[in-house]
Write an enzyme that holds these catalytic residues in place. Structure first.
Site, PDB file in Angstrom:
ATOM      1  N   SER A 253       7.983   4.564   7.237  1.00 30.27           N
ATOM      2  CA  SER A 253       7.449   2.865   7.078  1.00 30.27           C
ATOM      3  C   SER A 253       6.069   3.035   8.272  1.00 30.27           C
ATOM      4  CB  SER A 253       7.899   2.361   8.096  1.00 30.27           C
ATOM      5  OG  SER A 253       7.803   2.249   9.848  1.00 30.27           O
ATOM      6  N   LYS A 254       5.178   1.804   7.968  1.00 29.20           N
ATOM      7  CA  LYS A 254       4.169   1.837   7.952  1.00 29.20           C
ATOM      8  C   LYS A 254       3.124   2.173   9.803  1.00 29.20           C
ATOM      9  CE  LYS A 254       2.367  -1.633   4.688  1.00 29.20           C
ATOM     10  NZ  LYS A 254       2.755  -2.793   4.477  1.00 29.20           N
ATOM     11  N   ARG A 255       4.294   2.455  10.489  1.00 34.16           N
ATOM     12  CA  ARG A 255       4.028   2.608  12.063  1.00 34.16           C
ATOM     13  C   ARG A 255       3.214   3.849  11.954  1.00 34.16           C
ATOM     14  NH1 ARG A 255       8.148   3.701  15.034  1.00 34.16           N
ATOM     15  NH2 ARG A 255       9.319   3.526  13.244  1.00 34.16           N
ATOM     16  N   HIS A 256       4.406   4.946  10.829  1.00 31.89           N
ATOM     17  CA  HIS A 256       4.115   6.741  10.402  1.00 31.89           C
ATOM     18  C   HIS A 256       2.836   6.595   9.606  1.00 31.89           C
ATOM     19  CE1 HIS A 256       8.287   5.993  11.199  1.00 31.89           C
ATOM     20  NE2 HIS A 256       7.910   6.466  11.732  1.00 31.89           N
ATOM     21  N   GLY A 257       1.466   5.524   9.132  1.00 32.44           N
ATOM     22  CA  GLY A 257       1.181   6.118   8.280  1.00 32.44           C
ATOM     23  C   GLY A 257       0.572   4.944   7.263  1.00 32.44           C
TER      24      GLY A 257
END
Ligand code: GLU
Length: 509
Positions: A253-257
């Site tokens: 998800s966006k949390r990972h880049g």
């Protein structure tokens, strides 16, 4: 031998997901390797979405990655149209064949009725799959409902106790009993096809030989095979690509880049680097090589060597690969890329963007100022790239390093007292440096003269050159980390360098 034909079939979701880009790449690689045809097909039957912009974004991202397609919505081809929204007549043609052959049937149940029955089943603790109520309708009843213009969907008639099997290139033999497949809808009551149906009809009519797609579609394949079987047509071969998870094993998800290709482009990744990294998600060049040319991948790529273990998306590894591509990129070409980006980005910067880059307020609406900045970029960029290309891992990092060449810098508060408790007379060194630099004639203001003068200055003052460099770096960049000193001064030019020395001197006095 038949020609190899593969397709990439994105649904317009607003952006090209990094996982879809990997799917596109593996299709493209396979097509190039086998000298086959790579087709782009847009699966845009979901009319609720705002399609055009989303399709344009996906096409842009694919083009940026240089995935040229041989047939597609924008260029046409022998098997078009290549947008599902323009192919409804085909879906209805084949749905009618299935209806006539009693492999499918009309279902007049409304959503509300179905929902009620689902609830009733759930209450009893049973799982609801369509209960075939409408299969009981005789021809007269159907005719009557049709005459009354009652809306209906079309459902596949899932055969009794039939083994549906296929051999996936990656996941091996998969077998599902048809009793576990419900009578799923192929044409909705709004007359549009469902994914499982349109994909089969299109793959068949477009003569697709190999379907290569994400593992998330593995569970759809038996349903699709049921349709192939009912139409008595030969299915393509199937390759499902392993999931891409975050490094932690969670869903990406966006949390990972960033997860969209667009975002990677904006962050300053080079398409070649991103592709190189994508090829490593589920596939390996060999045991150890991580950097290779596209030519080499094409030679080596094979569907048989795709791994079924979920791939882990490692942002730092991608960053490092990008750094290597930046370092190895031909300098004048990279200079052109950076120049074009700067010319696009600088006019879009506002005061807070400038500030966050440590730059003073500048009126970027003033065409004279912009003109001057652009002229300087044109003149100097080629000399700057060799200073930064080994230090930056993205184009954004490069830009951050070189922007201070074109703007006035803001000295951070903490550097005002940097030399307070140190045994260095920074003010004196600044004055002497000013004198050294101002003595070099304009037409002689070059690396060797700058180096000679400043080294001699360190010797005269009996301090290490590192000590002097620290003072100068703070004055020239507002920070002790920085680019090679003499080159920086040479590129900044005499006037700007002297200006910064005196500005810093004023600050610390
Ligand atoms: N349109 C589908 C998606 O975007 C792909 C379908 C397929 O490749 O079969 O996930």
């Amino acid at each position: 031998m038949n020609e190899i034909r593969v397709r990439f079939a994105p649904s317009p979701t607003g952006y090209l997901h990094i996982g879809s880009a990997r799917t596109a790449y593996f299709n493209w690689l396979f097509a190039r390797k086998e000298k086959g045809i790579f087709i782009l097909r847009i699966e845009d039957t979901d009319v609720s979405r705002h399609q055009e912009e989303m399709i344009a974004t996906i096409l842009d991202s694919l083009k940026w990655l240089s995935f040229r397609w041989d047939e597609g919505p924008d260029i046409g081809g022998d098997y078009g149209p290549y947008r599902q929204s323009e192919r409804n007549e085909y879906y209805h043609k084949y749905a009618d064949i299935l209806l006539n052959n009693k492999k499918a049937y009309r279902c007049f149940c409304t959503t509300e009725e179905l929902e009620q029955r689902r609830k009733d089943y759930t209450k009893k603790g049973e799982f609801f799959s369509y209960d075939r109520k409408c299969l009981e309708l005789d021809d007269e009843q159907i005719k009557d409902k049709l005459n009354k213009n009652m809306p209906f969907s079309i459902r596949m008639l899932s055969p009794e106790n039939k083994a549906i099997s296929f051999t996936d290139t990656v996941y091996g033999r998969i077998e599902v009993n048809s009793n576990n497949i419900d009578d799923f809808i192929i044409i909705r009551s709004n007359k549009l096809p469902t994914y499982n149906f349109s994909v089969v009809i299109d793959d068949y009519l477009m003569k697709i030989t190999h379907v290569i797609r994400g593992e998330d579609h593995l569970s759809n394949t038996p349903k699709q095979l049921l349709i192939y079987d009912a139409l008595n047509i030969k299915p393509p071969s199937f390759t499902h690509l392993p999931m891409i998870l975050a490094k932690s094993g969670e869903k990406l998800s966006k949390r990972h880049g960033a997860i969209s290709v667009e975002a990677y482009r904006d962050e300053g990744f080079l398409p070649e680097a991103l592709k190189n990294y994508l090829s490593l998600l589920g596939w390996a060049f060999d045991e150890k090589t991580t950097i290779f040319s596209e030519k080499d991948i094409i030679k080596k790529f094979s569907l048989d060597t795709i791994n079924k273990k979920a791939a882990k998306f490692d942002y730092d590894k991608l960053l490092n690969i990008n750094g290597i591509y930046i370092k190895n990129h031909e300098v004048s070409d990279l200079a052109g890329i950076v120049r074009d980006r700067l010319k696009k980005r600088i006019p879009e910067m506002n005061e807070s963007d400038l500030k966050s880059n440590g730059l003073k307020k500048t009126d970027l609406k003033d065409s004279a100022i912009i003109g001057k900045i652009f002229k300087e970029i044109e003149d100097k960029i080629i000399y700057m790239i060799p200073l930064v290309n080994k230090r930056a891992r993205t184009l954004n990092e490069i830009e951050k390093m070189i922007l201070p060449f074109f703007f006035e810098i803001i000295y951070p508060d903490e550097i005002k007292n940097f030399f307070k408790n140190k045994n260095v007379d920074a003010a004196e060194l600044l004055k002497q440096s000013e004198s050294v630099l101002s003595k070099i004639a304009d037409n002689d203001f070059c690396l060797s003269q700058i180096e000679k003068g400043l080294r001699a200055l360190a010797v005269t003052n009996n301090i290490s050159f590192g000590g002097l460099a620290e003072v100068l770096r703070l004055a020239l960049w507002g920070s002790t980390v920085g680019l090679p000193l003499f080159e920086t001064i040479e590129i900044l030019g005499r006037k700007k360098s002297l200006h910064r020395l005196s500005e810093y001197l004023e600050l610390i006095l």
